[in-house]
Motif scaffolding. Structure first.
Motif, PDB file in Angstrom:
ATOM      1  N   LEU A 155       0.821  -1.212   0.000  1.00 17.69           N
ATOM      2  CA  LEU A 155       0.000   0.000   0.000  1.00 17.69           C
ATOM      3  C   LEU A 155       0.857   1.265   0.000  1.00 17.69           C
ATOM      4  O   LEU A 155       0.456   2.284  -0.576  1.00 17.69           O
ATOM      5  N   GLN A 156       1.983   1.213   0.665  1.00 22.43           N
ATOM      6  CA  GLN A 156       2.895   2.367   0.734  1.00 22.43           C
ATOM      7  C   GLN A 156       4.301   1.797   0.855  1.00 22.43           C
ATOM      8  O   GLN A 156       4.763   1.501   1.944  1.00 22.43           O
ATOM      9  N   PRO A 157       4.997   1.602  -0.276  1.00 20.14           N
ATOM     10  CA  PRO A 157       6.254   0.858  -0.253  1.00 20.14           C
ATOM     11  C   PRO A 157       7.497   1.671   0.080  1.00 20.14           C
ATOM     12  O   PRO A 157       8.582   1.092   0.204  1.00 20.14           O
ATOM     13  N   ASN A 172      15.014   4.634  -0.450  1.00 13.83           N
ATOM     14  CA  ASN A 172      13.922   3.867  -1.048  1.00 13.83           C
ATOM     15  C   ASN A 172      14.434   2.634  -1.789  1.00 13.83           C
ATOM     16  O   ASN A 172      13.759   1.603  -1.834  1.00 13.83           O
ATOM     17  N   ARG A 173      15.641   2.725  -2.349  1.00 14.27           N
ATOM     18  CA  ARG A 173      16.204   1.549  -3.015  1.00 14.27           C
ATOM     19  C   ARG A 173      16.542   0.468  -1.992  1.00 14.27           C
ATOM     20  O   ARG A 173      16.306  -0.724  -2.229  1.00 14.27           O
ATOM     21  N   TYR A 212      -2.728   2.647   9.996  1.00 12.91           N
ATOM     22  CA  TYR A 212      -1.909   3.715  10.572  1.00 12.91           C
ATOM     23  C   TYR A 212      -0.484   3.567  10.073  1.00 12.91           C
ATOM     24  O   TYR A 212       0.047   2.460  10.009  1.00 12.91           O
ATOM     25  N   PHE A 213       0.128   4.691   9.671  1.00 20.43           N
ATOM     26  CA  PHE A 213       1.578   4.665   9.496  1.00 20.43           C
ATOM     27  C   PHE A 213       2.152   6.039   9.818  1.00 20.43           C
ATOM     28  O   PHE A 213       1.642   7.058   9.381  1.00 20.43           O
ATOM     29  N   PRO A 214       3.192   6.034  10.652  1.00 20.38           N
ATOM     30  CA  PRO A 214       3.806   7.292  11.052  1.00 20.38           C
ATOM     31  C   PRO A 214       4.841   7.763  10.046  1.00 20.38           C
ATOM     32  O   PRO A 214       5.413   6.969   9.293  1.00 20.38           O
ATOM     33  N   ILE A 215       5.046   9.066  10.023  1.00 17.35           N
ATOM     34  CA  ILE A 215       6.119   9.684   9.241  1.00 17.35           C
ATOM     35  C   ILE A 215       6.863  10.642  10.163  1.00 17.35           C
ATOM     36  O   ILE A 215       6.243  11.410  10.897  1.00 17.35           O
ATOM     37  N   SER A 255      21.576  11.457  10.597  1.00 17.18           N
ATOM     38  CA  SER A 255      21.607  12.923  10.503  1.00 17.18           C
ATOM     39  C   SER A 255      20.286  13.558  10.893  1.00 17.18           C
ATOM     40  O   SER A 255      20.230  14.754  11.207  1.00 17.18           O
ATOM     41  N   GLY A 256      19.193  12.788  10.843  1.00 15.01           N
ATOM     42  CA  GLY A 256      17.887  13.327  11.188  1.00 15.01           C
ATOM     43  C   GLY A 256      17.252  14.179  10.117  1.00 15.01           C
ATOM     44  O   GLY A 256      16.246  14.852  10.377  1.00 15.01           O
ATOM     45  N   THR A 257      17.799  14.146   8.903  1.00 16.97           N
ATOM     46  CA  THR A 257      17.283  15.010   7.832  1.00 16.97           C
ATOM     47  C   THR A 257      16.303  14.288   6.909  1.00 16.97           C
ATOM     48  O   THR A 257      15.734  14.916   6.009  1.00 16.97           O
ATOM     49  N   LEU A 258      16.117  12.986   7.102  1.00 16.14           N
ATOM     50  CA  LEU A 258      15.197  12.232   6.259  1.00 16.14           C
ATOM     51  C   LEU A 258      13.846  12.099   6.946  1.00 16.14           C
ATOM     52  O   LEU A 258      13.776  11.824   8.144  1.00 16.14           O
ATOM     53  N   ASP A 259      12.770  12.294   6.188  1.00  9.49           N
ATOM     54  CA  ASP A 259      11.424  12.070   6.708  1.00  9.49           C
ATOM     55  C   ASP A 259      11.053  10.616   6.430  1.00  9.49           C
ATOM     56  O   ASP A 259      10.582  10.273   5.340  1.00  9.49           O
ATOM     57  N   LEU A 260      11.285   9.766   7.425  1.00 13.34           N
ATOM     58  CA  LEU A 260      11.120   8.326   7.256  1.00 13.34           C
ATOM     59  C   LEU A 260       9.722   7.890   7.631  1.00 13.34           C
ATOM     60  O   LEU A 260       9.118   8.412   8.560  1.00 13.34           O
ATOM     61  N   ALA A 261       9.228   6.887   6.911  1.00 10.26           N
ATOM     62  CA  ALA A 261       7.897   6.340   7.169  1.00 10.26           C
ATOM     63  C   ALA A 261       8.002   4.830   7.343  1.00 10.26           C
ATOM     64  O   ALA A 261       9.025   4.215   7.038  1.00 10.26           O
TER      65      ALA A 261
END
Length: 275
Positions: A155-157, A172-173, A212-215, A255-261
């Motif tokens: 649903l959200q890869p 993402n890779r 539910y999925f957090p970002i 680094s904390g600069t990526l918006d991870l989900a």
């Protein structure tokens, strides 16, 4: 067969994220932070309280068994099972929680009947999911509730839904490589969306579901780093990433600069009829 040998054999047969590595404990903590509020919102809505009996399937870590034990009190019982119970031993202190080594797809349900059976992020990894589901339904007392919560990476890869640069593309890779490894071990990457229909087909009443999925949660970064370290050797040996790419990705995560989900977690629940 020893507990360690049984767990190792189970991992060799398919489970990618076995409990034997140190990263497993880190992952359990991150999953607890991310998903315990959702899980216990559903459990409280179902109405689990004093004196009830609960089966936590594939518990992994101790957080959900402990939360259930708080709700059922001294007169209730929580049976927490997994193919590897090494991370749950401390949870058994106090007597309300019984910890058992158990394979939900191969072993009969623990005896006695349950007011709640719950499994979170378990069945997506189980090869014989249909048998596991039958065992859990069979374990319900009349009126008892089954709560299944499982991921649906299809649903959200993406690890970074907002793919704005090379750091996000690399992330993402690597997530795509992780999904490939999961699928190769028998995981169903579209399983979460099927849960409502499966519960209805099993004869449960009042089936409901949400997702539910957090970002951007800090726990997403902790979970991602632990997961990548856990499967690093396989990513490299299968040609899905190089050591240099993994090192760069872990630095980007730190680094904390990526918006991870995360992949969406679908929760579905229903009750067994009868009296």
């Amino acid at each position: 067969m020893s507990e360690h040998a049984a767990a190792s054999e189970a991992a060799d047969q398919g489970y990618l994220l076995d409990n034997q590595q140190t990263e497993a404990g880190i992952r359990f903590g991150a999953l607890s932070e991310l998903f315990d509020p959702v899980t216990f919102r559903h459990i409280d809505e179902i109405g689990i309280g004093t004196g009830m009996r609960c089966w936590e399937v594939g518990a992994g870590g101790p957080s959900v068994p402990r939360g259930l034990a708080e709700r059922v009190g001294d007169t209730g019982q929580v049976v927490a099972t997994d193919i590897d119970v090494s991370w749950m031993r401390e949870a058994a202190a106090g007597g309300t929680i019984e910890v058992l080594r158990h394979d939900v797809a191969a072993d009969p349900p623990p005896p006695g009947g349950f007011d709640l059976v719950h499994a979170r992020l378990v069945l997506v990894h189980v090869t014989d999911r249909a048998r596991a589901l039958r065992n859990m339904v069979q374990a319900l007392r009349p009126g008892g509730a089954l709560l299944l919560e499982d991921a649906d990476p299809g649903l959200q890869p993406l690890l970074c839904p907002d793919e704005t640069g090379p750091e996000q593309r690399l992330a993402n890779r690597l997530r795509s490589g992780f999904r490939e490894l999961m699928a190769g071990r028998g995981a169903d990457l579209a399983y979460g969306r099927t849960l409502p229909g499966l519960l209805r087909a099993a004869g449960l009443d009042g089936v409901r579901a949400d997702a539910y999925f957090p970002i951007t949660s800090p726990a997403c970064a902790v979970l991602e780093a632990a997961t990548v370290r856990h499967i690093r050797g396989l990513l490299v040996s299968e040609g899905l990433a190089t050591d240099q790419e993994i090192d760069r990705h872990l630095a980007n995560v730190a680094s904390g600069t990526l918006d991870l989900a995360t992949a969406p977690m679908v929760s579905a629940w229903g009750r067994r009829t009868g009296s």
